[in-house]
Design a protein around this motif. Sequence first.
Motif, PDB file in Angstrom:
ATOM      1  N   THR A 139     -13.576  -7.776  -7.539  1.00 59.13           N
ATOM      2  CA  THR A 139     -12.276  -8.309  -7.967  1.00 59.13           C
ATOM      3  C   THR A 139     -11.559  -9.083  -6.861  1.00 59.13           C
ATOM      4  O   THR A 139     -10.456  -9.574  -7.084  1.00 59.13           O
ATOM      5  N   GLY A 140     -12.174  -9.163  -5.692  1.00 59.50           N
ATOM      6  CA  GLY A 140     -11.503  -9.763  -4.543  1.00 59.50           C
ATOM      7  C   GLY A 140     -10.709  -8.739  -3.745  1.00 59.50           C
ATOM      8  O   GLY A 140     -10.284  -9.009  -2.629  1.00 59.50           O
ATOM      9  N   LYS A 141     -10.512  -7.554  -4.315  1.00 59.16           N
ATOM     10  CA  LYS A 141      -9.811  -6.463  -3.623  1.00 59.16           C
ATOM     11  C   LYS A 141     -10.859  -5.590  -2.947  1.00 59.16           C
ATOM     12  O   LYS A 141     -11.920  -5.338  -3.491  1.00 59.16           O
ATOM     13  N   LYS A 142     -10.545  -5.132  -1.723  1.00 60.57           N
ATOM     14  CA  LYS A 142     -11.509  -4.328  -0.967  1.00 60.57           C
ATOM     15  C   LYS A 142     -10.855  -3.058  -0.444  1.00 60.57           C
ATOM     16  O   LYS A 142      -9.634  -2.917  -0.452  1.00 60.57           O
ATOM     17  N   LEU A 143     -11.696  -2.147   0.023  1.00 67.07           N
ATOM     18  CA  LEU A 143     -11.216  -0.845   0.514  1.00 67.07           C
ATOM     19  C   LEU A 143     -10.072  -0.971   1.511  1.00 67.07           C
ATOM     20  O   LEU A 143      -9.067  -0.278   1.397  1.00 67.07           O
ATOM     21  N   SER A 144     -10.224  -1.856   2.483  1.00 70.09           N
ATOM     22  CA  SER A 144      -9.213  -1.946   3.537  1.00 70.09           C
ATOM     23  C   SER A 144      -7.871  -2.476   3.035  1.00 70.09           C
ATOM     24  O   SER A 144      -6.862  -2.354   3.727  1.00 70.09           O
ATOM     25  N   ASP A 145      -7.825  -3.046   1.843  1.00 65.77           N
ATOM     26  CA  ASP A 145      -6.545  -3.464   1.260  1.00 65.77           C
ATOM     27  C   ASP A 145      -5.690  -2.259   0.891  1.00 65.77           C
ATOM     28  O   ASP A 145      -4.468  -2.352   0.825  1.00 65.77           O
ATOM     29  N   TYR A 146      -6.324  -1.133   0.608  1.00 63.41           N
ATOM     30  CA  TYR A 146      -5.623   0.049   0.109  1.00 63.41           C
ATOM     31  C   TYR A 146      -5.724   1.263   1.020  1.00 63.41           C
ATOM     32  O   TYR A 146      -4.891   2.167   0.938  1.00 63.41           O
ATOM     33  N   ILE A 147      -6.756   1.280   1.844  1.00 64.95           N
ATOM     34  CA  ILE A 147      -6.975   2.435   2.725  1.00 64.95           C
ATOM     35  C   ILE A 147      -7.214   1.888   4.122  1.00 64.95           C
ATOM     36  O   ILE A 147      -8.271   1.320   4.419  1.00 64.95           O
ATOM     37  N   ASN A 148      -6.200   2.028   4.966  1.00 69.16           N
ATOM     38  CA  ASN A 148      -6.256   1.469   6.320  1.00 69.16           C
ATOM     39  C   ASN A 148      -5.358   2.289   7.241  1.00 69.16           C
ATOM     40  O   ASN A 148      -4.876   3.349   6.851  1.00 69.16           O
ATOM     41  N   ASP A 149      -5.092   1.790   8.439  1.00 73.42           N
ATOM     42  CA  ASP A 149      -4.269   2.535   9.402  1.00 73.42           C
ATOM     43  C   ASP A 149      -2.831   2.731   8.935  1.00 73.42           C
ATOM     44  O   ASP A 149      -2.151   3.652   9.384  1.00 73.42           O
ATOM     45  N   GLN A 150      -2.371   1.873   8.040  1.00 77.30           N
ATOM     46  CA  GLN A 150      -0.984   1.918   7.583  1.00 77.30           C
ATOM     47  C   GLN A 150      -0.774   2.765   6.333  1.00 77.30           C
ATOM     48  O   GLN A 150       0.332   3.249   6.099  1.00 77.30           O
ATOM     49  N   LYS A 151      -1.831   2.874   5.504  1.00 75.94           N
ATOM     50  CA  LYS A 151      -1.638   3.552   4.218  1.00 75.94           C
ATOM     51  C   LYS A 151      -2.945   4.090   3.665  1.00 75.94           C
ATOM     52  O   LYS A 151      -4.036   3.701   4.095  1.00 75.94           O
ATOM     53  N   CYS A 152      -2.794   4.965   2.673  1.00 78.51           N
ATOM     54  CA  CYS A 152      -3.926   5.460   1.904  1.00 78.51           C
ATOM     55  C   CYS A 152      -3.478   5.513   0.450  1.00 78.51           C
ATOM     56  O   CYS A 152      -2.809   6.455   0.025  1.00 78.51           O
ATOM     57  N   ASP A 153      -3.803   4.468  -0.284  1.00 74.59           N
ATOM     58  CA  ASP A 153      -3.386   4.329  -1.675  1.00 74.59           C
ATOM     59  C   ASP A 153      -4.608   4.464  -2.579  1.00 74.59           C
ATOM     60  O   ASP A 153      -5.200   3.475  -3.009  1.00 74.59           O
ATOM     61  N   PHE A 154      -4.997   5.713  -2.852  1.00 78.50           N
ATOM     62  CA  PHE A 154      -6.157   5.957  -3.699  1.00 78.50           C
ATOM     63  C   PHE A 154      -5.956   5.393  -5.113  1.00 78.50           C
ATOM     64  O   PHE A 154      -6.877   4.840  -5.703  1.00 78.50           O
ATOM     65  N   ALA A 155      -4.769   5.531  -5.671  1.00 79.86           N
ATOM     66  CA  ALA A 155      -4.523   5.020  -7.029  1.00 79.86           C
ATOM     67  C   ALA A 155      -4.624   3.498  -7.055  1.00 79.86           C
ATOM     68  O   ALA A 155      -5.253   2.920  -7.943  1.00 79.86           O
ATOM     69  N   GLY A 156      -4.042   2.833  -6.096  1.00 82.08           N
ATOM     70  CA  GLY A 156      -4.108   1.371  -6.035  1.00 82.08           C
ATOM     71  C   GLY A 156      -5.510   0.856  -5.803  1.00 82.08           C
ATOM     72  O   GLY A 156      -5.880  -0.232  -6.265  1.00 82.08           O
ATOM     73  N   ALA A 157      -6.322   1.644  -5.108  1.00 81.72           N
ATOM     74  CA  ALA A 157      -7.691   1.228  -4.786  1.00 81.72           C
ATOM     75  C   ALA A 157      -8.548   1.034  -6.028  1.00 81.72           C
ATOM     76  O   ALA A 157      -9.589   0.373  -5.970  1.00 81.72           O
ATOM     77  N   ARG A 158      -8.106   1.533  -7.157  1.00 82.02           N
ATOM     78  CA  ARG A 158      -8.866   1.326  -8.394  1.00 82.02           C
ATOM     79  C   ARG A 158      -9.036  -0.167  -8.688  1.00 82.02           C
ATOM     80  O   ARG A 158      -9.995  -0.572  -9.339  1.00 82.02           O
ATOM     81  N   LYS A 159      -8.125  -0.984  -8.184  1.00 78.15           N
ATOM     82  CA  LYS A 159      -8.194  -2.436  -8.402  1.00 78.15           C
ATOM     83  C   LYS A 159      -9.446  -3.045  -7.779  1.00 78.15           C
ATOM     84  O   LYS A 159      -9.816  -4.170  -8.109  1.00 78.15           O
TER      85      LYS A 159
END
Length: 183
Positions: A139-159
């Motif tokens: 989708t153009g979205k990758k793991l580091s967009d949602y899970i990185n040093d600043q945040k951990c957005d498991f729900a958003g990572a579904r994208k």
Amino acid sequence: MIDKVAFYASIRSTGLFKTLLQAQVDTIDGLLNECEKQGIYDPRQIAYIFATAYWEAHNPKKPELRMTPMKEFGGEAYLKGKKYYPFFGRGLSQLTWDYNYKKEGQRLNLDLLTNPDLILDIPVAVNSHVYCMANGSYTGKKLSDYINDQKCDFAGARKIINGTDKKDEIAAIAQKFLSCLTK
């Protein structure tokens, strides 16, 4: 480094798996090894990779094969009714559409257009699953967009895979895997 003995004990005790068949162990080991090969060491990212495979590679009629590379379940008439037939879901991420099979086949140097079932081979499936999630291939979205040093957005990572479909359920599974990975 993941303590595999503790990890396996934990995925059983948390109820993620009651028993494990050899194909499941091979897939789990393959995912752990592939994450390391591809430089993914953040246990939160690994947990989400596992949660996605756990969710996507599941056929309620064959629960003993959960989290092994599989074909989208449904009868032949159902599958033929899919817009993307014969490139229906396969593997750990449930790869779909001819253009995704072509792109991933080129990357893997495999003719997935002629033989889409090649994505069912465990080493191929784990490589594809980890790479595509880490690099945003779907989708153009990758793991580091949602899970990185600043945040951990498991729900958003579904994208990364499929919009927001079942995001909360998968986020809860990721949290369980994270607990197992960090024990």
